[in-house]
Design a protein around this motif. Sequence first.
Motif: not given
Length: 151
Positions: A83-100
């Motif tokens: 590949i020549g390049s990669a691009l972060n296009y976005g996010l869906n359905k983000v959940r923080f299920a447990a504290p770190v």
Amino acid sequence: MKHYESIEALKPLVGESIGISDWLVIDQHRINLFADSTGDHQWIHVDVERARSGPFGMPIAHGLLTLSLLPAFLATAFEVRGIGSALNYGLNKVRFAAPVPVNSRLRAQFRLVEWNPLGTTGAQIKLEMIVEIDGQSKPACVAESIVRFFY
């Protein structure tokens, strides 16, 4: 780390795991740097003494810090060659299920959810990212990431 010779090599893997990252320690220094870069200095993250008497008995990482590690996790989980390049296009359905908790070890598992061509220029994939906390059954974060690969 898994290696794929082309973006097309991923196409038949929809629904399957395509990589697991290395473990990464989330120490207080990293948490403090994230707080400085975002302006989020909430005591539960950066005030070690006060956090000891808080709900988790110690500081915890920002949920957005965990999510922001997506590129670091991807870099050690799998590689797509040709590949020549990669691009972060976005996010869906983000959940923080447990504290770190501070000094936790995290890693991410990636499952290929979708593979779609981008005409003759490349492909767009949707990944499910599950961020695990070493020694805990509940994940820290579950998110869908959309990545575009170009030739």
